[in-house]
Design a protein around this motif. Structure first.
Motif, PDB file in Angstrom:
ATOM      1  N   ASP A  89      -2.716  -2.165  11.602  1.00 33.29           N
ATOM      2  CA  ASP A  89      -2.516  -0.731  11.353  1.00 33.29           C
ATOM      3  C   ASP A  89      -3.132  -0.319  10.014  1.00 33.29           C
ATOM      4  O   ASP A  89      -3.745   0.750   9.908  1.00 33.29           O
ATOM      5  CB  ASP A  89      -1.022  -0.390  11.373  1.00 33.29           C
ATOM      6  CG  ASP A  89      -0.439  -0.413  12.790  1.00 33.29           C
ATOM      7  OD1 ASP A  89      -1.233  -0.365  13.763  1.00 33.29           O
ATOM      8  OD2 ASP A  89       0.806  -0.482  12.913  1.00 33.29           O
ATOM      9  N   GLN A  90      -2.989  -1.151   9.004  1.00 31.92           N
ATOM     10  CA  GLN A  90      -3.576  -0.851   7.703  1.00 31.92           C
ATOM     11  C   GLN A  90      -5.100  -0.822   7.796  1.00 31.92           C
ATOM     12  O   GLN A  90      -5.747   0.052   7.212  1.00 31.92           O
ATOM     13  CB  GLN A  90      -3.137  -1.875   6.657  1.00 31.92           C
ATOM     14  CG  GLN A  90      -1.690  -1.755   6.247  1.00 31.92           C
ATOM     15  CD  GLN A  90      -1.254  -2.882   5.310  1.00 31.92           C
ATOM     16  OE1 GLN A  90      -1.978  -3.843   5.099  1.00 31.92           O
ATOM     17  NE2 GLN A  90      -0.045  -2.743   4.755  1.00 31.92           N
ATOM     18  N   CYS A  91      -5.656  -1.750   8.540  1.00 37.70           N
ATOM     19  CA  CYS A  91      -7.111  -1.777   8.715  1.00 37.70           C
ATOM     20  C   CYS A  91      -7.594  -0.526   9.448  1.00 37.70           C
ATOM     21  O   CYS A  91      -8.609   0.075   9.076  1.00 37.70           O
ATOM     22  CB  CYS A  91      -7.541  -3.038   9.473  1.00 37.70           C
ATOM     23  SG  CYS A  91      -7.338  -4.560   8.545  1.00 37.70           S
ATOM     24  N   ILE A  92      -6.877  -0.145  10.473  1.00 35.89           N
ATOM     25  CA  ILE A  92      -7.235   1.056  11.233  1.00 35.89           C
ATOM     26  C   ILE A  92      -7.149   2.277  10.330  1.00 35.89           C
ATOM     27  O   ILE A  92      -8.028   3.162  10.366  1.00 35.89           O
ATOM     28  CB  ILE A  92      -6.346   1.214  12.478  1.00 35.89           C
ATOM     29  CG1 ILE A  92      -6.661   0.108  13.500  1.00 35.89           C
ATOM     30  CG2 ILE A  92      -6.500   2.603  13.105  1.00 35.89           C
ATOM     31  CD1 ILE A  92      -5.693   0.050  14.657  1.00 35.89           C
ATOM     32  N   ALA A  93      -6.109   2.348   9.525  1.00 34.46           N
ATOM     33  CA  ALA A  93      -5.963   3.476   8.611  1.00 34.46           C
ATOM     34  C   ALA A  93      -7.108   3.521   7.615  1.00 34.46           C
ATOM     35  O   ALA A  93      -7.642   4.605   7.286  1.00 34.46           O
ATOM     36  CB  ALA A  93      -4.620   3.374   7.874  1.00 34.46           C
ATOM     37  N   MET A  94      -7.539   2.372   7.134  1.00 32.86           N
ATOM     38  CA  MET A  94      -8.647   2.333   6.180  1.00 32.86           C
ATOM     39  C   MET A  94      -9.957   2.735   6.847  1.00 32.86           C
ATOM     40  O   MET A  94     -10.785   3.416   6.241  1.00 32.86           O
ATOM     41  CB  MET A  94      -8.780   0.920   5.567  1.00 32.86           C
ATOM     42  CG  MET A  94      -7.629   0.575   4.640  1.00 32.86           C
ATOM     43  SD  MET A  94      -7.687  -1.137   4.099  1.00 32.86           S
ATOM     44  CE  MET A  94      -9.031  -1.086   2.950  1.00 32.86           C
ATOM     45  N   LEU A  95     -10.126   2.364   8.101  1.00 36.20           N
ATOM     46  CA  LEU A  95     -11.332   2.722   8.845  1.00 36.20           C
ATOM     47  C   LEU A  95     -11.361   4.222   9.169  1.00 36.20           C
ATOM     48  O   LEU A  95     -12.420   4.824   9.302  1.00 36.20           O
ATOM     49  CB  LEU A  95     -11.458   1.911  10.129  1.00 36.20           C
ATOM     50  CG  LEU A  95     -11.792   0.434   9.943  1.00 36.20           C
ATOM     51  CD1 LEU A  95     -11.683  -0.292  11.289  1.00 36.20           C
ATOM     52  CD2 LEU A  95     -13.181   0.272   9.362  1.00 36.20           C
TER      53      LEU A  95
END
Length: 97
Positions: A89-95
């Motif tokens: 989820d954190q990676c998706i948010a950063m993307l």
């Protein structure tokens, strides 16, 4: 040149030759120690990589055991899955930014 001066000069030359010889021996010893040091540094890097690989293998093995079904392992598995979901989820948010 007197005999006394000649002997002094000869003694001085002997001492210079001895110092030169000692210097060369120390220089050789330094080179050998430097080579050993480089080999040991490389060995440390290799062992660190091997340690990381073994740690990952251990983590994978404990995860595989966790999927086999005991209550304690099931809790650990759920915790790890939740942690992975949070990271995703954190990676998706950063993307998304």
């Amino acid at each position: 040149m007197t005999e006394k001066e000649s002997k002094l000069l000869q003694g001085f030359e002997q001492k210079v030759n001895r110092l030169t010889s000692m210097y060369n021996q120390l220089e050789d010893k330094y080179r050998k120690l430097d080579e050993v040091n480089r080999m040991l540094q490389n060995q440390i890097v290799d062992l660190k990589d091997q340690n990381e690989s073994l740690a990952q293998d251990y983590q994978n093995a404990t995860m595989a055991v966790a999927f086999t079904g005991s209550e304690e392992n099931s809790k650990m598995t759920k915790k790890k899955i939740n942690q992975l979901i949070k990271e995703i989820d954190q990676c998706i948010a950063m993307l998304s930014k």
